[in-house]
Design an enzyme around this catalytic site. Structure first.
Site, PDB file in Angstrom:
ATOM      1  N   CYS A   1       0.825  -0.967   0.036  1.00 37.53           N
ATOM      2  CA  CYS A   1      -0.551   0.283  -0.441  1.00 37.53           C
ATOM      3  C   CYS A   1       0.734   1.230   0.095  1.00 37.53           C
ATOM      4  CB  CYS A   1      -1.080  -0.489   1.052  1.00 37.53           C
ATOM      5  SG  CYS A   1      -1.697   1.594   1.613  1.00 37.53           S
TER       6      CYS A   1
ATOM      7  N   CYS B   1      -5.361   5.974  -2.511  1.00 38.72           N
ATOM      8  CA  CYS B   1      -5.199   5.115  -3.097  1.00 38.72           C
ATOM      9  C   CYS B   1      -3.460   5.067  -3.786  1.00 38.72           C
ATOM     10  CB  CYS B   1      -5.485   4.533  -3.440  1.00 38.72           C
ATOM     11  SG  CYS B   1      -4.717   2.725  -3.999  1.00 38.72           S
TER      12      CYS B   1
END
Length: 287
Positions: free
Chosen positions: A77, A218
């Protein structure tokens, strides 16, 4: 049992960070913690939990593990890596420059105050034009995987994104995003990035696999979007090879470094992080 934690976010992509250096918590316990702690309103609430563990490689400073809100373990991530890099620095685990071991490979990070830059895992698969069947008919998208095993991202043009009405779009697009996320064209599922370009600024809205909802930012989704747009020749970087990206949580930057024949050599993600709370997790958070 009381567990110390820090709550952080990168442009609204929020995480609970736990130190598991002594490996007291196994994968099953961490998965269960994620499902319970990430519940909003009745627990702490987050998109996922980030776990600090000893390095897996000789070059690594430490290992980052990511458990999504649904309890699944994610490969990597981008915003999470930026948050955990700052955590590791302030906790004395790392210096301002570090290497983070992840399931998708090593990620380098540099801390400058609350601004954190990471070098993402390299793109290992790029399909600039992929046709998929949906309830709205056939659509064309790009598909990018970062690292190995590859973190999957579908990139879909949607002109309304640049108008900035993100909250309304999240509700409108959720069923369609979920359909693409589970589309059989993506055997391991995919994150879904809707984008549009206005005045050479890229607007991105990402539905995240594992969170199973839209998030405010994101990092890997933003970066995958920029990679596909640059490879297609529809986006021009500034004189620092930097792309300016607007997401619901604010503004981020993706910097590309090129090698021979304009091949993408390295991908960097840069932006500010926020530390919003630190304390202990009590048993009531797990009920």
């Amino acid at each position: 049992m009381e567990i110390e934690f820090m709550k952080m976010n990168g442009h609204g992509n929020d995480f609970i960070i736990i130190n598991n250096w002594d490996l007291v918590l196994n994968s099953q316990k961490l998965s269960e913690l994620a499902k319970k702690l990430c519940r909003r309103r009745i627990s702490i609430g987050a998109d996922g939990i980030l776990v600090v563990e000893p390095p897996k490689s000789p070059e690594g400073t430490f290992t980052m593990r990511l458990f999504n809100a649904d309890g699944s373990e994610g490969e990597m991530c981008g915003n999470g890596a930026r948050c955990i890099a700052w955590y590791a620095y302030v906790k004395g685990i790392a210096s301002k420059e570090m290497t983070i071991d992840t399931l998708s490979g090593p990620v380098k990070a540099w801390v400058q105050g609350k601004n954190v830059r990471i070098m993402l895992t390299k793109p290992t698969k790029i399909e600039l034009k992929k046709e998929i069947e949906t309830s709205k008919g056939a659509i064309s998208c790009s598909y990018v995987e970062l690292g190995h095993p590859g973190l999957p991202h579908a990139v879909v043009e949607y002109q309304e994104v640049s108008k900035g009405e993100f909250s309304d779009l999240m509700e409108t697009l959720k069923p369609f995003a979920r359909e693409i996320r589970y589309n059989p064209a993506f055997p391991k599922g995919t994150n879904v990035n809707f984008y549009s370009i206005s005045d050479n600024t890229v607007y991105v809205l990402t539905y995240e696999r594992g969170v199973e909802d839209f998030t405010l930012a994101c990092g890997t989704g933003i970066s995958s979007t920029i990679i596909s747009l640059v490879k297609r020749g529809v986006l021009h970087l500034d004189n620092q090879n930097k792309a300016h990206v607007i997401v619901p949580g604010g503004k981020l930057y993706v910097i590309l470094e090129f090698g021979n024949e304009k091949q993408i050599k390295n991908v960097y993600l840069e932006g500010k992080i926020r530390c919003v709370a630190e304390g202990c997790i009590y048993e009531d958070a797990l009920l």
